[in-house]
Design an enzyme around this catalytic site. Structure first.
Site, short mmCIF file in Angstrom:
data_model
loop_
_atom_site.label_atom_id
_atom_site.label_comp_id
_atom_site.label_asym_id
_atom_site.label_seq_id
_atom_site.Cartn_x
_atom_site.Cartn_y
_atom_site.Cartn_z
CB SER A 40 0.23 87.68 79.92
OG SER A 40 1.61 87.86 79.87
N1 SAH Z 1 3.16 92.14 75.86
C1 SAH Z 1 3.09 91.06 74.93
C2 SAH Z 1 3.64 89.79 75.54
C3 SAH Z 1 4.58 89.13 74.62
S1 SAH Z 1 5.58 87.84 75.27
C4 SAH Z 1 1.69 90.88 74.38
O1 SAH Z 1 0.76 91.60 74.81
O2 SAH Z 1 1.51 90.07 73.48
C5 SAH Z 1 7.10 88.70 75.54
C6 SAH Z 1 7.79 89.23 74.33
O3 SAH Z 1 9.05 89.75 74.77
C7 SAH Z 1 8.11 88.23 73.25
O4 SAH Z 1 7.51 88.63 72.06
C8 SAH Z 1 9.64 88.27 73.14
O5 SAH Z 1 10.12 88.16 71.82
C9 SAH Z 1 9.94 89.65 73.70
N2 SAH Z 1 11.32 89.87 74.18
C10 SAH Z 1 12.12 89.04 74.86
N3 SAH Z 1 13.31 89.63 75.11
C11 SAH Z 1 13.25 90.89 74.57
C12 SAH Z 1 14.15 91.99 74.48
N4 SAH Z 1 15.37 91.94 75.01
N5 SAH Z 1 13.75 93.12 73.85
C13 SAH Z 1 12.50 93.20 73.31
N6 SAH Z 1 11.61 92.18 73.35
C14 SAH Z 1 11.97 91.05 73.97
#
Ligand code: SAH
Length: 217
Positions: free
Chosen positions: A63
């Site tokens: 983000s």
């Molecule tokens: N907080 C992260 C943002 C990553 S984007 C950062 O600082 O980089 C959101 C992430 O959520 C992605 O990597 C995606 O693979 C993950 N995601 C989506 N659905 C999920 C689930 N059910 N359980 C765990 N991770 C999930």
């Protein structure tokens, strides 16, 4: 932490966070300290402090700094809190929470991303972040309850297991909505009652899983 880009980071805090209402000193301090550029691939480092999200591989994104700061501020974090993060991604948000003194548990469904995030945690000496590769919509029952829960991918609804694993009192922040637009939602549990309010309209990558979206389409 002295990893370069200190001035750029300070400028990010002053130009992107403070003017938009991020005023929790602990949040600003963590955002000024955590080396965001080391969480993205080398070619993207010069852009790491820009006012936009960046790709982190596997079709996922980190983000924009303001959204990380806003979600962190909405958590009303105390240093002793146990925090569950769903969606580790590159690990940046988890590192911001850990830098604020929280005990962080983070769950990521894509193994490759988690492996990379873990290497970054080690490299930056965030040894106390606990992580696992799994469907985070189920929470992490073995370590519940959590004082705070943050979901960094957007679902069609608030996953029930996460509300169940939230401590009382507790705060859960999650983007909820359809595929194109979501409401950043703050769920509060207090005195056995659960209430929720919308903080801001946002766009996130999808939360996939048993209590999230079923298909990535
Ligand atoms: N907080 C992260 C943002 C990553 S984007 C950062 O600082 O980089 C959101 C992430 O959520 C992605 O990597 C995606 O693979 C993950 N995601 C989506 N659905 C999920 C689930 N059910 N359980 C765990 N991770 C999930």
């Amino acid at each position: 932490m002295n990893n370069g880009y200190e001035k750029t980071r300070q400028r990010m805090v002053e130009e992107q966070l403070i003017p938009r209402g991020v005023n929790d000193p602990a949040v600003l301090e963590a955002m000024a300290a955590v080396p965001r550029h080391l969480f993205v691939e080398e070619a993207l480092r010069p852009q790491a402090y820009g006012d936009f999200p960046l790709p982190i591989g596997e079709g996922q994104t980190i983000s924009q700094p303001y959204i990380v700061a806003l979600m962190t501020q909405l958590l009303e974090l105390q240093p002793h809190h146990r925090v569950l993060e769903i969606g580790t991604g590159c690990g940046y948000q988890a590192a911001v929470l850990a830098a604020m003194g929280a005990q962080v548990y983070t769950v990521e469904r894509i193994k490759n991303l988690l492996a990379r995030a873990r290497r970054t945690f080690d490299r930056l000496h965030f040894f106390h972040i606990l992580s696992k590769a799994d469907d985070g919509t189920e929470g992490w029952p073995e370590h519940a309850p959590f004082d705070r829960i943050i979901v960094t991918a957007s679902g069609p609804r608030v996953p029930e297991p996460l509300v169940a694993q939230l401590a009382d009192p507790g705060i859960l922040v999650i983007p909820v909505g359809d595929r194109d637009l979501q409401a950043l939602t703050v769920v509060r549990k207090e005195g056995g009652e659960v209430t929720s309010r919308v903080a801001e309209q946002v766009r996130f990558v999808k939360l996939l899983g048993a209590h999230g979206w079923q298909h990535d389409s």
